[in-house]
Each structure stands twice: as structure tokens, then as C-alpha cells.
Scaffold this active site. Structure first.
Site, PDB file in Angstrom:
ATOM      1  N   SER A 141       0.828  -1.216   0.000  1.00  0.00           N
ATOM      2  CA  SER A 141       0.000   0.000   0.000  1.00  0.00           C
ATOM      3  C   SER A 141       0.856   1.256   0.000  1.00  0.00           C
ATOM      4  O   SER A 141       1.961   1.260   0.553  1.00  0.00           O
ATOM      5  CB  SER A 141      -0.894   0.011   1.240  1.00  0.00           C
ATOM      6  OG  SER A 141      -1.598   1.224   1.331  1.00  0.00           O
ATOM      7  N   TYR A 154      -1.702  -0.764  10.195  1.00  0.00           N
ATOM      8  CA  TYR A 154      -1.959  -1.164   8.802  1.00  0.00           C
ATOM      9  C   TYR A 154      -0.696  -0.955   7.956  1.00  0.00           C
ATOM     10  O   TYR A 154      -0.216  -1.880   7.285  1.00  0.00           O
ATOM     11  CB  TYR A 154      -3.134  -0.361   8.243  1.00  0.00           C
ATOM     12  CG  TYR A 154      -3.453  -0.668   6.799  1.00  0.00           C
ATOM     13  CD1 TYR A 154      -3.991  -1.900   6.427  1.00  0.00           C
ATOM     14  CD2 TYR A 154      -3.210   0.266   5.791  1.00  0.00           C
ATOM     15  CE1 TYR A 154      -4.276  -2.182   5.098  1.00  0.00           C
ATOM     16  CE2 TYR A 154      -3.495  -0.005   4.470  1.00  0.00           C
ATOM     17  CZ  TYR A 154      -4.025  -1.233   4.121  1.00  0.00           C
ATOM     18  OH  TYR A 154      -4.297  -1.521   2.803  1.00  0.00           O
TER      19      TYR A 154
HETATM   20  P1  NDP Z   1     -11.735  -5.761  -0.236  1.00  0.00           P
HETATM   21  O1  NDP Z   1     -12.239  -5.593   1.157  1.00  0.00           O
HETATM   22  O2  NDP Z   1     -12.679  -5.552  -1.357  1.00  0.00           O
HETATM   23  O3  NDP Z   1     -11.041  -7.175  -0.400  1.00  0.00           O
HETATM   24  C1  NDP Z   1     -10.347  -7.789   0.632  1.00  0.00           C
HETATM   25  C2  NDP Z   1     -10.265  -9.262   0.327  1.00  0.00           C
HETATM   26  O4  NDP Z   1      -9.520  -9.896   1.367  1.00  0.00           O
HETATM   27  C3  NDP Z   1     -11.624  -9.922   0.272  1.00  0.00           C
HETATM   28  O5  NDP Z   1     -11.665 -10.769  -0.846  1.00  0.00           O
HETATM   29  C4  NDP Z   1     -11.688 -10.734   1.554  1.00  0.00           C
HETATM   30  O6  NDP Z   1     -12.410 -11.936   1.328  1.00  0.00           O
HETATM   31  C5  NDP Z   1     -10.221 -11.058   1.771  1.00  0.00           C
HETATM   32  N1  NDP Z   1      -9.924 -11.428   3.145  1.00  0.00           N
HETATM   33  C6  NDP Z   1     -10.005 -10.684   4.263  1.00  0.00           C
HETATM   34  N2  NDP Z   1      -9.677 -11.421   5.335  1.00  0.00           N
HETATM   35  C7  NDP Z   1      -9.371 -12.670   4.873  1.00  0.00           C
HETATM   36  C8  NDP Z   1      -8.969 -13.878   5.480  1.00  0.00           C
HETATM   37  N3  NDP Z   1      -8.802 -13.985   6.795  1.00  0.00           N
HETATM   38  N4  NDP Z   1      -8.744 -14.952   4.679  1.00  0.00           N
HETATM   39  C9  NDP Z   1      -8.913 -14.877   3.361  1.00  0.00           C
HETATM   40  N5  NDP Z   1      -9.296 -13.761   2.725  1.00  0.00           N
HETATM   41  C10 NDP Z   1      -9.524 -12.669   3.478  1.00  0.00           C
HETATM   42  O7  NDP Z   1     -10.501  -4.741  -0.333  1.00  0.00           O
HETATM   43  P2  NDP Z   1      -9.372  -4.514  -1.465  1.00  0.00           P
HETATM   44  O8  NDP Z   1      -9.680  -5.230  -2.688  1.00  0.00           O
HETATM   45  O9  NDP Z   1      -9.155  -3.067  -1.494  1.00  0.00           O
HETATM   46  O10 NDP Z   1      -8.114  -5.162  -0.735  1.00  0.00           O
HETATM   47  C11 NDP Z   1      -7.221  -6.055  -1.364  1.00  0.00           C
HETATM   48  C12 NDP Z   1      -5.804  -5.762  -0.894  1.00  0.00           C
HETATM   49  O11 NDP Z   1      -5.397  -4.490  -1.393  1.00  0.00           O
HETATM   50  C13 NDP Z   1      -5.652  -5.690   0.629  1.00  0.00           C
HETATM   51  O12 NDP Z   1      -4.473  -6.326   1.012  1.00  0.00           O
HETATM   52  C14 NDP Z   1      -5.568  -4.197   0.890  1.00  0.00           C
HETATM   53  O13 NDP Z   1      -4.862  -3.917   2.077  1.00  0.00           O
HETATM   54  C15 NDP Z   1      -4.825  -3.748  -0.349  1.00  0.00           C
HETATM   55  N6  NDP Z   1      -4.937  -2.320  -0.641  1.00  0.00           N
HETATM   56  C16 NDP Z   1      -6.150  -1.744  -0.890  1.00  0.00           C
HETATM   57  C17 NDP Z   1      -6.243  -0.378  -1.137  1.00  0.00           C
HETATM   58  C18 NDP Z   1      -7.533   0.321  -1.380  1.00  0.00           C
HETATM   59  O14 NDP Z   1      -7.567   1.564  -1.402  1.00  0.00           O
HETATM   60  N7  NDP Z   1      -8.640  -0.384  -1.598  1.00  0.00           N
HETATM   61  C19 NDP Z   1      -5.040   0.466  -1.158  1.00  0.00           C
HETATM   62  C20 NDP Z   1      -3.813  -0.247  -0.914  1.00  0.00           C
HETATM   63  C21 NDP Z   1      -3.777  -1.586  -0.672  1.00  0.00           C
HETATM   64  P3  NDP Z   1     -13.385 -12.670   2.382  1.00  0.00           P
HETATM   65  O15 NDP Z   1     -13.940 -11.606   3.296  1.00  0.00           O
HETATM   66  O16 NDP Z   1     -14.409 -13.289   1.499  1.00  0.00           O
HETATM   67  O17 NDP Z   1     -12.510 -13.673   3.059  1.00  0.00           O
END
Ligand code: NDP
Length: 245
Positions: A141, A154
Site C-alpha cells: 500500500s 496497517y
Molecule cells: P476488499 O475488502 O474488497 O477485499 C479484501 C479481500 O480480502 C476480500 O476478498 C476478503 O475476502 C479477503 N480477506 C479478508 N480477510 C481474509 C482472510 N482472513 N482470509 C482470506 N481472505 C480474506 O478490499 P481490497 O480489494 O481493497 O483489498 C485487497 C488488498 O489491497 C488488501 O491487502 C488491501 O490492504 C490492499 N490495498 C487496498 C487499497 C484500497 O484503497 N482499496 C489500497 C492499498 C492496498 P473474504 O472476506 O471473502 O474472506
């Protein structure tokens, strides 16, 4: 565009960046193996991919459990014969000042964002070594690049992942492994919808809606890193809204 003949496993594939990446890579020809906890979401995504002629498998994965990552990697190998890329993307963001002492939230971010990526590396590394090549990609990030209040833990987990991928890279200069850390800025996803504090949540949701780029932009960056020739490594890639400070 030439066909992307790769097998790619993606954690956190049920929404946001992970789902967009699955769709993008499958459209380009990759076989995708999708892991997350919400299997209903994975089911419909895989059905969409297959309806368009793509290849997709799904598995219920909680990245805090090492065995689940072993299973995800195993599924790729069993179903498609190998694993070329692991996208360690699952992540959670709990934004609050440290003085709030949300120790449980700190633990959740460490368990998912850091330990979850380590579990993926532990599962895939032996397979990559056996195959003679493999590629680790993670979504870190920009909050690890520009340090701001309320994102201490974070950003800390994201920078820990950045550090371990760089160390892994240096341990793997025999050409077998590639590592890529993608640093997105604000991306419109569900990430901040899970913040407990309503005030914090609404504020970040507002910024996200006003400024955020679509998750497909990050998906294209991930595809770019994968599509390079085997001897070309995209180490770090920052991708943020042009208007983000
Ligand atoms: P979302 O919340 O849309 O996606 C997060 C994903 O992580 C979901 O598919 C969720 O699936 C999964 N997840 C969470 N906890 C678990 C777990 N314990 N086991 C397996 N899967 C898990 O957010 P983003 O798409 O934005 O996030 C994706 C990545 O990008 C993250 O690492 C985030 O930190 C990073 N990021 C995002 C930014 C943004 O602005 N959106 C900026 C910078 C980085 P489920 O709940 O079904 O398990």
C-alpha cells in the site's frame, strides 16, 4: 494480445482488487485459482469466468490458517499441473489512532496482512523451487510509503510484507523466483466498509468515493508484472489516483 498461459492463485479474490485481478487474468488466458472466505462470491465470479470461456477453480480459504494456503496451492497443482504465480492479496484495514488501543484489530491486521502472506510463501515456495520458477506478488500500500496518522499498524503490516519480499528476492537471485510488491493508493473497494468506528468509516468511504480509482487499474498492473519475460522482474509498482496527495 498473446495468451497468458499461466496458473495464478489469488487470495482475497472474493471482492475488490482480488476479484478484478481474477477477471483480468482469466480474460487474458490464465487459469485462476481463487481463495477467500466468502465462497458464494467466489462461486459467482468463477461462473462468470467460465461462461466467458475462462478457467477458474475456487476454495474456501482463511489466510490466517496455514493449512488453507497449502490446500490452495495444492488445488492449483492438482487441477492445472503447476502454480506459476501466487498473488497474496487478502487484507484488512482497521484505521484508528494508536491511542484507541484497538489491540484486537492490531492482531487481526497482523494475522491477515502479514501472517497470511507468510503462509502463502510457505505453501508456494517449495512448489516454485521444484518447478524451477515461480512469482510472488503482494498488494502492499501507499500507506507504507507516505506515513499518516491512524494507519500505523496497517502501514506497519504492509511495510513488513514489502521488507520480507525484498529479502526473499535477495535470497533468490538464482533466477528461480520473481517477487513483486504492488502499492496501490486509494482504490474503490469494500476495504474500508469494515471499519468499526462510524465517523472514521464514513470519512474514509467519502475519500474513497471521491478520489479512488477502479480495482481494474490495479489488476492491469498485476497483469503487466506477470506478463514480463521470466528473466524480467518488476520489483515495486506504485499505482494511485493522479489526484492523490
Ligand atoms: P476488499 O475488502 O474488497 O477485499 C479484501 C479481500 O480480502 C476480500 O476478498 C476478503 O475476502 C479477503 N480477506 C479478508 N480477510 C481474509 C482472510 N482472513 N482470509 C482470506 N481472505 C480474506 O478490499 P481490497 O480489494 O481493497 O483489498 C485487497 C488488498 O489491497 C488488501 O491487502 C488491501 O490492504 C490492499 N490495498 C487496498 C487499497 C484500497 O484503497 N482499496 C489500497 C492499498 C492496498 P473474504 O472476506 O471473502 O474472506
Amino acid at each position: 494480445m498473446s495468451r497468458l498461459d499461466k496458473v495464478v492463485a489469488i487470495t482475497g479474490a472474493s471482492s475488490g482488487i482480488g476479484a478484478a485481478t481474477a477477471q483480468e487474468l482469466a480474460t487474458r488466458g490464465a487459469a485462476v485459482v481463487l481463495g477467500a472466505r466468502r465462497t458464494d462470491r467466489l462461486d459467482s465470479l468463477a461462473a462468470r469466468i467460465r461462461a466467458e470461456g475462462g478457467r477458474a477453480e475456487i476454495l474456501e480459504v482463511d489466510v490466517t490458517r496455514r493449512a488453507d494456503l497449502e490446500e490452495l496451492v495444492g488445488l492449483a497443482v492438482q487441477r492445472f499441473g503447476r502454480l506459476d504465480v501466487l498473488v497474496g492479496n487478502a487484507g484488512v484495514a482497521r484505521i484508528a489512532p494508536m491511542a484507541d488501543l484497538d489491540v484486537d484489530d492490531w492482531g487481526a491486521m497482523i494475522d491477515v496482512n502479514l501472517r497470511g502472506v507468510l503462509h502463502g510463501i510457505a505453501a508456494a515456495l517449495p512448489v516454485f523451487r521444484r518447478q524451477g520458477n515461480g512469482h510472488f506478488i503482494t498488494t502492499v500500500s501507499t500507506s507504507g510509503l507516505k506515513i499518516v496518522p491512524s494507519q500505523a499498524v496497517y502501514a506497519g503490516t504492509k511495510n513488513a510484507v514489502r521488507t520480507l519480499l525484498e529479502a526473499l528476492r535477495q535470497e533468490s537471485t538464482d533466477g528461480v523466483l520473481r517477487t513483486t510488491s504492488i502499492s496501490p493508493g486509494f482504490v474503490r473497494t469494500e476495504l474500508v466498509d469494515h471499519i468499526d468506528d462510524p465517523g472514521q468509516r464514513e470519512q474514509v468511504q467519502h475519500t474513497m468515493a471521491a478520489l479512488g480509482i477502479g480495482p481494474d487499474a490495479v489488476a492491469r498492473a498485476i497483469a503487466f508484472a506477470i506478463e514480463q519475460p521470466d528473466d524480467v522482474e518488476i520489483g515495486d509498482l506504485t499505482i494511485r489516483p493522479a489526484r492523490q496527495g
